[in-house]
Design a protein around this motif. Structure first.
Motif, PDB file in Angstrom:
ATOM      1  N   THR A  96       3.980  -1.745   0.093  1.00  0.00           N
ATOM      2  CA  THR A  96       3.823  -0.398  -0.458  1.00  0.00           C
ATOM      3  C   THR A  96       4.588   0.585   0.403  1.00  0.00           C
ATOM      4  O   THR A  96       4.325   0.684   1.609  1.00  0.00           O
ATOM      5  N   PRO A 105       1.932  -0.553  -9.117  1.00  0.00           N
ATOM      6  CA  PRO A 105       1.252  -1.086 -10.303  1.00  0.00           C
ATOM      7  C   PRO A 105       0.933   0.009 -11.303  1.00  0.00           C
ATOM      8  O   PRO A 105       0.791   1.180 -10.934  1.00  0.00           O
ATOM      9  N   TYR A 107      -1.841   1.034 -14.124  1.00  0.00           N
ATOM     10  CA  TYR A 107      -3.193   0.724 -14.572  1.00  0.00           C
ATOM     11  C   TYR A 107      -3.581   1.664 -15.705  1.00  0.00           C
ATOM     12  O   TYR A 107      -3.715   2.864 -15.497  1.00  0.00           O
ATOM     13  N   SER A 163      -9.302  -2.865 -10.787  1.00  0.00           N
ATOM     14  CA  SER A 163      -8.052  -3.096 -10.065  1.00  0.00           C
ATOM     15  C   SER A 163      -7.537  -1.811  -9.426  1.00  0.00           C
ATOM     16  O   SER A 163      -7.016  -1.827  -8.310  1.00  0.00           O
ATOM     17  N   LYS A 186      -9.685  -1.176  -6.369  1.00  0.00           N
ATOM     18  CA  LYS A 186      -9.319  -2.111  -5.297  1.00  0.00           C
ATOM     19  C   LYS A 186      -7.986  -1.746  -4.664  1.00  0.00           C
ATOM     20  O   LYS A 186      -7.822  -1.820  -3.440  1.00  0.00           O
ATOM     21  N   ARG A 187      -7.030  -1.379  -5.487  1.00  0.00           N
ATOM     22  CA  ARG A 187      -5.720  -0.988  -4.974  1.00  0.00           C
ATOM     23  C   ARG A 187      -5.858   0.195  -4.014  1.00  0.00           C
ATOM     24  O   ARG A 187      -5.280   0.213  -2.918  1.00  0.00           O
ATOM     25  N   THR A 188      -6.645   1.180  -4.389  1.00  0.00           N
ATOM     26  CA  THR A 188      -6.850   2.361  -3.552  1.00  0.00           C
ATOM     27  C   THR A 188      -7.482   1.971  -2.222  1.00  0.00           C
ATOM     28  O   THR A 188      -7.055   2.432  -1.154  1.00  0.00           O
ATOM     29  N   ARG A 241      -7.469  -1.029  -0.748  1.00  0.00           N
ATOM     30  CA  ARG A 241      -6.575  -1.868   0.059  1.00  0.00           C
ATOM     31  C   ARG A 241      -5.500  -1.031   0.760  1.00  0.00           C
ATOM     32  O   ARG A 241      -5.155  -1.301   1.915  1.00  0.00           O
ATOM     33  N   PHE A 250      -0.701   4.146  -7.740  1.00  0.00           N
ATOM     34  CA  PHE A 250      -0.395   3.509  -9.017  1.00  0.00           C
ATOM     35  C   PHE A 250       0.030   4.573 -10.018  1.00  0.00           C
ATOM     36  O   PHE A 250      -0.161   5.772  -9.790  1.00  0.00           O
ATOM     37  N   ASP A 287      -3.486  -3.861   1.795  1.00  0.00           N
ATOM     38  CA  ASP A 287      -2.107  -3.927   1.347  1.00  0.00           C
ATOM     39  C   ASP A 287      -1.197  -3.550   2.502  1.00  0.00           C
ATOM     40  O   ASP A 287      -1.475  -2.610   3.254  1.00  0.00           O
TER      41      ASP A 287
END
Length: 200
Positions: free
Chosen positions: A4, A25, A27, A33, A36-38, A40, A89, A194
């Motif tokens: 990232t 990504p 979304y 998801s 989770k992305r936030t 990570r 995202f 991430d």
């Protein structure tokens, strides 16, 4: 997934941000998801700033039209003293409003209980900002380091369930409790992060 890109706001440029948006990504329906992305990316900040602990980090989550990201980052630099930023995202503009609002409700709920994984979250429980006049928007994070720790404790499952239930109720059915709780469970696992890399 690729690293990232992380940006120093003062030297960020449109070309780098556009590339970050393209590789981020997208979304539209995957709420768990997006949560989770936030989380990570938040966990990854401590690995980017190697001498920094998460409890020294203050974060802010916002949204912007894809063509206005840098202006919003500069605003965060001016108003909050945040020097760094990343694209979390992209999604349709209406969805970005909903997801930003959800993210801030979750951060508020954790903050009220003293269970943020970071030192502080500069939050507005209902989100905010002008609605973008373009179809594609991004949800982004800005942050500052070297802050005095205010929080920094992991939530237990009881807190996660309580915060998820409150957020699901406040969002009036836009997001289900199960979706939110499934995503928020990642706050307990600091080992999941991430990889962030400085944008050059």
């Amino acid at each position: 997934m690729n690293d990232t890109p992380a940006f120093v706001i003062d030297t960020a440029d449109w070309e780098g941000i556009d590339k970050a948006i393209t590789q981020a990504p997208n979304y539209e329906t995957k709420v768990a998801s997006a949560i989770k992305r936030t989380i990570r990316v938040m966990h990854g900040i401590a690995h980017l700033h190697r001498s920094t602990m998460l409890d020294e980090v203050e974060v802010y989550i916002g949204r912007a039209g894809a063509t206005n990201v840098l202006n919003r980052w500069r605003d965060s630099r001016s108003r909050r003293g945040h020097f760094y930023a990343a694209v979390l995202f992209s999604c349709e503009t209406g969805r970005a409003i909903e997801l930003e609002g959800l993210a801030n409700r979750l951060l508020c709920g954790l903050k009220e209980r003293g269970t943020l994984c970071v030192g502080n979250a500069n939050v507005n429980a209902h989100g905010g900002g002008r609605v973008a006049d373009c179809d594609l928007s991004v949800v982004y994070m800005t942050w500052g380091v070297g802050r005095n720790p205010e929080y920094g404790e992991k939530p237990d499952i009881g807190v996660i369930r309580e915060v998820s239930r409150e957020a699901a109720t406040a969002c009036s059915g836009d997001f289900s409790y199960n979706q939110i709780e499934h995503g928020l469970r990642l706050t307990k696992r600091l080992s999941e992060w991430d990889r962030l890399a400085w944008s050059m």
